[in-house]
Design an enzyme around this catalytic site. Structure first.
Site, PDB file in Angstrom:
ATOM      1  N   ARG A 345      12.981  11.374 -17.359  1.00 37.42           N
ATOM      2  CA  ARG A 345      12.230  11.066 -17.051  1.00 37.42           C
ATOM      3  C   ARG A 345      11.754   9.651 -16.642  1.00 37.42           C
ATOM      4  O   ARG A 345      10.571  10.368 -16.388  1.00 37.42           O
ATOM      5  CB  ARG A 345      12.183  10.503 -19.103  1.00 37.42           C
ATOM      6  CG  ARG A 345      12.829  11.758 -19.917  1.00 37.42           C
ATOM      7  CD  ARG A 345      12.328  11.079 -21.494  1.00 37.42           C
ATOM      8  NE  ARG A 345      12.127  12.197 -21.989  1.00 37.42           N
ATOM      9  CZ  ARG A 345      12.349  12.757 -23.537  1.00 37.42           C
ATOM     10  NH1 ARG A 345      12.165  11.052 -24.006  1.00 37.42           N
ATOM     11  NH2 ARG A 345      12.869  13.782 -23.668  1.00 37.42           N
ATOM     12  N   LEU A 460      16.010  12.018 -31.709  1.00 37.40           N
ATOM     13  CA  LEU A 460      16.310  12.226 -32.632  1.00 37.40           C
ATOM     14  C   LEU A 460      17.716  12.038 -33.347  1.00 37.40           C
ATOM     15  O   LEU A 460      18.195  12.002 -34.655  1.00 37.40           O
ATOM     16  CB  LEU A 460      16.556  14.212 -33.280  1.00 37.40           C
ATOM     17  CG  LEU A 460      14.701  13.810 -32.077  1.00 37.40           C
ATOM     18  CD1 LEU A 460      14.384  16.145 -32.877  1.00 37.40           C
ATOM     19  CD2 LEU A 460      14.072  13.328 -33.919  1.00 37.40           C
TER      20      LEU A 460
END
Lengths: 656, 247
Positions: A345, A460
C-alpha cells in the site's frame, strides 16, 4: 536531574523493553507463554471484573471469550449497538497461514511478509504469534457461521492481496469485516443474553482511573442522559481502534477517535510510533469542500484492475475510453514488474501521488491539481466477462457508482490515496499490557504487529487474534493475582478522574466562542495531511507543530459548543474528541520529526535512494519510539525500545 | 440548489416534538444527504441554534447506524442507506420532509435519533451459533455447498439499520429476524439450535412490541441491502417445523 531538551521539543528517557516474552525460540514462545500464565479457577472468575472499551473485532471477540470463560465483563461502545463498530467497514479479507492453496504458504512466510511489509519496524515476537494463531481464527469464525466465500466443492476460497505472492486471504465478497464483526457481535450478544457480559451502548469512556499505579476503572458518559458514571474493575482493556480521524478526512467512521487511548496516555501509558499512519492507495478521490469522509475501495480490486495515468499531461482531461493503449502509462507494472498492481500500500500510494504531482493526475481539479489515477477493469471484463467481475466485486462497483454517479463497468474508476489505518498506538508488551499494569490494549489501538506499514487483510487478523486468542490467555495471568483490593467511589483517584471529566465538559460548554468544532477539526486535518501525510520534511513538520499549537490555543478560547451536558449533545461529544486530537496531532509531528528516515509509507524527503525510493536507516532508527506524557505545557519524553530481529533477516525492501 | 427542509425536532423522549422548517441554499449534487445535514448544522450553530441530532457513523453504507424517513420513505427515494443517498437524487426547489424511524419498538431519543436496542435483544435471544472460542474443528472439515453459502451470505448482508421496520405499516421486524434465521440455518453448524433459535427469537420479537407480518413487502422494498422477502417464508417454515417438533 531533568534530561536535556532535544530540538526544543522533547526529552529522552530510559530505554524500554518487553520482558513478557519467554526467552525461548520464537516457534515455541507462545506455547510457553500460555503455559507459564497462571490459571484462574472457574469459580473465582466470576469474582473478577473486566472492563472492555470498544466492540470492534478485538473488543467484541475479547468480550465474548472472557464472558464464556466466566469473568464478569462490562463492555462499552459509543455507537447505539456493538454491531456498528468500524471493523464492519473492512472490505477485502483476512489473512491466515492455512496453505489451503498449496502455494507454499506457512506461518513463517506470513510472519516474513508481515514483518517485511512493515519495513522492519514491528516487534518480531508479536508478529510471529499473529501468524501462528491466524489459522485458528478461520476455524473459529467458520464454526460461528461466518459466510466466507466457497468453491463449488464446498471448501473455502482464497484470494491474494498486496505485498504477497500467495493466496492466503479468506473473504466474504467485499464485506469481510462486516461478516467477521457480526460473528463476534453474535458471540458477544450470546454472552450478554447469558448475563456474563453487561453491555453499555451509547457510552463513551472519558477518563481512566488509576489507583496505586494500576488501571482500576473508567469514567464514562452516558451519551443519552449525559450522566457521568464510574465503573470499577480489576483490569481494563482498550480496544478502541485507530486515530486516523486526526486528519478529519479519512476512511474511518465519523465517531472514531483517540480519546480513550489519549486519556490513558495522559495517565501514564506510553504512546508508541504515533506518526505511523497508513495511507491507503485505493480510495474514491475528494470531490469538494463539504466532504465529511473518504470511502475506501477494497485493495482486492487490484487483483483484476489495472492502474494507469495518461502518458501525456494534455490527455488528462480526455475521456479515458478515448485514450489508446499506447498512450497509457501502467506505471506500477512498469516500475515494479514482479508485483505490478499488487505492490504494498505504501508504494502504490506514493507512486499515485508522484503521478499527480507530475501533473498526470485525472478527474476534477481540487486546488491546482487533479488528484486521481485510473483503476481500469476493461481488460478484466474482457477476460472474465462482466458477470464474473460483478460476482467478485459487485457491491464495490455499486458503491462507487452511488458516490460518484459514474458507472465503473463503463468508465475506469478514479482512485487516490487516503488516510486509513494507524499502526501507532499505545505501547504494549508481549502480553498486550500497557505501561500501566492492569491496562491491556488490543487491535488497532496498540502498536505492536504492523510496524511502519500494514499489509492488506492483516487488520482483521490482528483484531481477532488479540481478542479471541491472545488477550484471554495473557490477561488471566494478571487476573490470577486478583481480585485486587476493593475501592469505592470516594477514593481520591476516582474523585479526581470524575472532577476532571466534569470540569472539561463545563469548560467546553462555557467558552461560547465563534467557531464550530468541525471548523477546528477540518483545519487540524488540513495541517496534518499537508505536513505529516505521505511525505514529510523537517521544515514542514516544524511549521505544523507551530500551527497546531496556535490552533489549540484558539480552540480553548473560541470554540462554540451549544446545548447542555445532561442530554444527547453531539457537538459536545465531538468537542471532547477534537480537543484530544489537537494534543495527539502535535505528538505525531514530533515523532515524525525525530525519525529522520523513510520507512513504510512515511517518506522523509531528506531520506531517499537515488531512484526516489524510501531509504531506511537501521543504524539509527531500529527502535520503537514510545512517548511518555510530559505533563501540560511540558515536553513529551521518548523511551526507545530497540528492535531485535533474530528469526528474520533485516533487509532493504524491494518489490521490483 | 435551494431546498426547503422540514425536520422533526424533539428535545427528548418525553417531548411531544414537531416539524420545523429550514431553508437551505448552496446544496451541491455531489453531497451525500448527511453531508447536506452537516452543512445545515454548521449554519444553525453559527446562528446559535442547537444542531439537529442524527445518527451516522461509517458513512459507507455498511454500519447501519444512519437512517431516517425522507418524504415518507425509509432512507429516501433510492434503495440505499441514508449516508449513501446523494443530493443528485433531488431537484432544485424541492421540499424534503425528514423524520425519525417510526415504530413503537424504536423510541425516539432526540430529533432524528431512535433507540434500536430491541434488535440487539432479538439477537441475544438466539441469533447466534453457540461456539466457544478455541475448540473449533478445521474449517475444511465441513464442506458447505456453494449455493447454501451464497444464500447464507445474501441473508447475512443485513446491516440492522431498521429500515424494514420503519417501512412496514405494522412495524414488524420479520425481515430482520428472517434474515438472521436464514443466514444461520443454511449452515450445517447452524442446525443443532435451529428449532430453539426460531422459537426464542420470534418470542422476543413480539415481546419488544414489533408488529406481525402481513406480507405487504414494504420491508424488502425499503431494504438497502436487498434482503428478499423469502427469508420470512424460511422463518415461517422453521417456526412451523419447530412447533411440530415441540408437539
Amino acid at each position: 536531574m531533568t534530561a536535556p531538551l532535544i530540538e526544543g521539543l522533547y526529552r529522552e528517557g530510559e530505554p524500554i523493553a518487553d520482558t513478557a516474552a519467554p526467552k525461548v525460540p520464537i516457534e515455541t514462545m507462545w506455547t510457553q507463554r500460555k503455559f507459564d500464565a497462571q490459571l484462574v479457577n472457574p469459580t473465582n472468575r466470576r469474582k473478577l471484573d473486566v472492563i472492555i472499551v470498544g466492540t470492534g473485532l478485538a473488543g467484541a471477540s475479547a468480550g465474548a471469550t472472557l464472558g464464556e470463560a466466566g469473568y464478569n465483563v462490562k463492555s462499552f461502545c459509543y455507537q447505539d449497538s456493538p454491531r456498528r463498530a468500524h471493523s464492519i467497514a473492512a472490505q477485502g479479507g483476512i489473512n491466515a497461514a492455512k496453505n489451503y492453496k498449496g502455494d507454499g504458504d506457512s506461518i513463517y512466510r506470513l510472519f516474513y511478509d508481515t514483518t517485511k511489509g512493515g519495513d522492519y519496524r514491528s516487534r518480531e515476537t508479536n508478529t510471529y504469534r499473529l501468524a501462528e494463531v491466524s489459522a485458528d481464527i478461520i476455524d473459529q469464525c467458520v464454526a460461528q457461521g461466518v459466510p466466507f466465500a466457497r468453491e463449488y466443492g464446498g471448501l473455502l476460497d482464497n484470494r491474494s492481496f498486496g505485498g504477497v505472492q500467495v493466496s492466503r486471504t479468506f473473504y466474504a465478497r467485499g464485506q469481510t469485516g462486516q461478516q467477521l464483526l457480526i460473528g463476534a457481535y453474535q458471540a458477544l450478544e450470546r454472552q450478554i443474553g447469558a448475563g456474563t457480559v453487561k453491555m453499555y451502548a451509547r457510552h463513551e469512556m472519558l477518563e481512566l482511573i488509576v489507583v496505586d499505579g494500576k488501571a482500576r476503572g473508567i469514567i464514562a458518559r452516558d451519551m443519552v442522559s449525559g450522566e457521568i458514571q464510574t465503573h470499577l474493575a480489576d483490569a481494563v482493556v482498550l480496544a478502541t481502534g485507530g486515530y486516523g480521524n486526526v486528519y478529519f478526512l479519512s476512511t474511518n467512521a465519523m465517531g472514531c477517535n483517540v480519546t480513550a487511548s489519549w486519556r490513558a496516555h495522559r495517565k501514564g501509558a506510553y504512546f508508541a510510533n504515533p506518526c505511523y499512519t497508513q495511507i491507503h492507495p485505493t480510495c474514491i478521490p475528494v470531490s469538494g469542500d463539504h466532504q465529511s469522509k473518504l470511502t475506501l475501495m477494497s485493495e482486492s480490486l487490484r487483483n483484476d484492475g489495472r492502474i494507469w495515468v495518461p502518458k501525456r499531461r494534455e490527455d488528462c482531461e480526455k475521456d479515458p475510453r478515448e485514450i489508446p493503449e499506447e498512450d497509457r502509462d501502467y506505471y506500477l507494472e512498469r516500475l515494479y514488474p514482479s508485483f505490478g498492481n499488487l505492490v504494498p500500500r505504501d508504494i502504490a500510494s506514493r507512486q499515485a501521488k508522484n503521478m499527480c504531482d507530475e501533473g498526470r493526475g485525472v478527474g476534477p481539479k481540487v486546488g491546482d491539481f487533479r488528484r486521481g489515477v485510473y483503476l481500469d477493469f476493461k481488460e478484466a471484463i474482457g477476460r472474465l466477462g462482466e458477470d464474473a467481475v460483478r460476482a467478485k466485486y459487485g457491491n464495490l462497483f455499486d458503491m462507487y457508482k452511488q458516490i460518484t454517479g459514474e458507472d465503473p463497468y463503463q468508465v475506469p474508476m478514479r482512485i487516490y490515496p487516503a488516510v486509513h489505518y494507524t499502526m501507532g498506538g499505545l505501547w504494549v508488551d508481549y502480553d498486550l499490557q500497557a505501561t500501566i499494569p492492569g491496562l491491556f490494549v488490543a487491535g488497532e489501538a496498540n502498536f505492536s504487529d504492523h510496524g511502519a506499514n500494514r499489509l492488506g487483510a492483516s487488520a482483521l487478523m490482528q483484531g481477532l487474534a488479540d481478542g479471541y486468542f491472545v488477550l484471554p490467555n495473557t490477561i488471566r495471568d494478571y487476573l490470577a493475582s486478583g481480585p485486587y483490593e476493593p475501592i469505592d467511589e470516594q477514593h481520591p483517584a476516582v474523585v479526581e478522574a470524575q472532577d476532571a471529566v466534569e470540569g472539561r465538559i463545563a469548560t467546553l460548554l462555557g467558552i461560547n466562542g465563534d467557531r464550530t468544532v468541525d471548523s477546528f477539526h477540518k483545519e487540524l486535518g488540513h495541517i496534518m495531511w499537508e505536513y505529516c501525510g505521505m511525505e514529510r520534511t523537517e521544515e514542514g513538520l516544524r511549521k505544523a507543530i507551530d500551527l497546531i499549537r496556535s490552533l489549540r490555543e484558539e480552540f480553548w478560547r473560541n470554540v462554540r459548543v451549544l446545548g447542555a451536558a445532561d442530554t444527547l449533545n453531539q457537538s459536545l461529544e465531538k468537542a471532547g474528541r477534537v480537543a484530544d486530537f489537537l494534543e495527539l496531532g502535535e505528538l505525531m509531528c514530533i515523532d515524525a520529526l525525530h525519525r529522520r528516515e523513510s520507512c513504510g509509507g512515511h517518506f522523509r524527503a531528506e531520506s531517499q535512494t537515488e531512484d526516489g525510493e524510501a531509504l531506511r536507516h537501521d543504524d539509527e532508527f531500529l527502535y520503537v519510539g514510545a512517548w511518555a506524557w510530559g505533563g501540560d505545557n511540558s515536553e513529551p519524553i521518548l523511551h526507545k525500545e530497540l528492535l531485535e530481529y533474530e528469526a528474520i533477516e533485516l533487509k532493504q525492501r524491494s518489490y521490483k | 440548489m435551494k431546498l426547503t427542509l422540514k425536520i422533526w425536532r424533539q428535545t427528548g423522549p418525553e417531548d411531544k416534538g414537531g416539524v420545523v422548517t429550514y431553508p437551505i441554499n448552496d446544496v451541491s449534487e455531489d453531497m451525500s444527504f448527511l453531508e447536506m445535514l452537516d452543512v445545515l448544522n454548521e449554519d444553525l450553530i453559527a446562528k446559535g441554534e442547537e444542531p439537529v441530532a442524527f445518527d451516522s457513523d461509517c458513512r459507507e453504507g455498511i454500519c447501519g447506524m444512519c437512517g431516517v424517513m425522507i418524504n415518507g420513505e425509509a432512507h429516501g427515494p433510492e434503495r440505499t442507506t441514508t449516508c449513501q443517498l446523494h443530493m443528485r437524487s433531488f431537484r432544485d426547489g424541492d421540499e424534503i420532509v425528514i423524520e425519525p424511524w417510526r415504530a413503537d419498538a424504536f423510541p425516539v431519543i432526540k430529533d432524528l435519533c431512535v433507540d434500536r436496542g430491541s434488535l440487539d435483544r432479538i439477537i441475544q435471544s438466539g441469533g447466534y451459533i453457540s461456539a466457544n472460542t478455541g475448540s473449533a474443528p478445521d474449517a475444511h472439515a465441513t464442506p458447505v455447498p456453494k449455493e447454501d453459502a451464497d444464500r447464507a451470505f445474501m441473508a447475512a448482508e443485513c446491516i440492522g439499520c431498521g429500515a424494514c421496520v420503519a417501512a412496514c405499516p405494522n412495524a414488524s421486524g420479520m425481515l430482520f429476524m428472517g434474515a438472521k434465521i436464514t443466514h444461520l440455518g443454511e449452515f450445517p453448524q447452524g442446525q443443532p439450535e435451529r428449532d430453539a433459535r426460531v422459537l426464542s427469537m420470534t418470542a422476543q420479537h413480539d415481546e419488544e412490541g414489533f408488529g406481525g407480518c402481513t406480507n405487504l413487502g414494504e420491508c424488502s422494498r425499503a431494504c438497502p441491502k436487498g434482503i428478499p422477502l423469502n427469508v420470512i417464508s424460511q422463518m415461517n417454515g422453521d417456526l412451523l417445523r419447530a412447533t411440530r417438533h415441540q408437539a
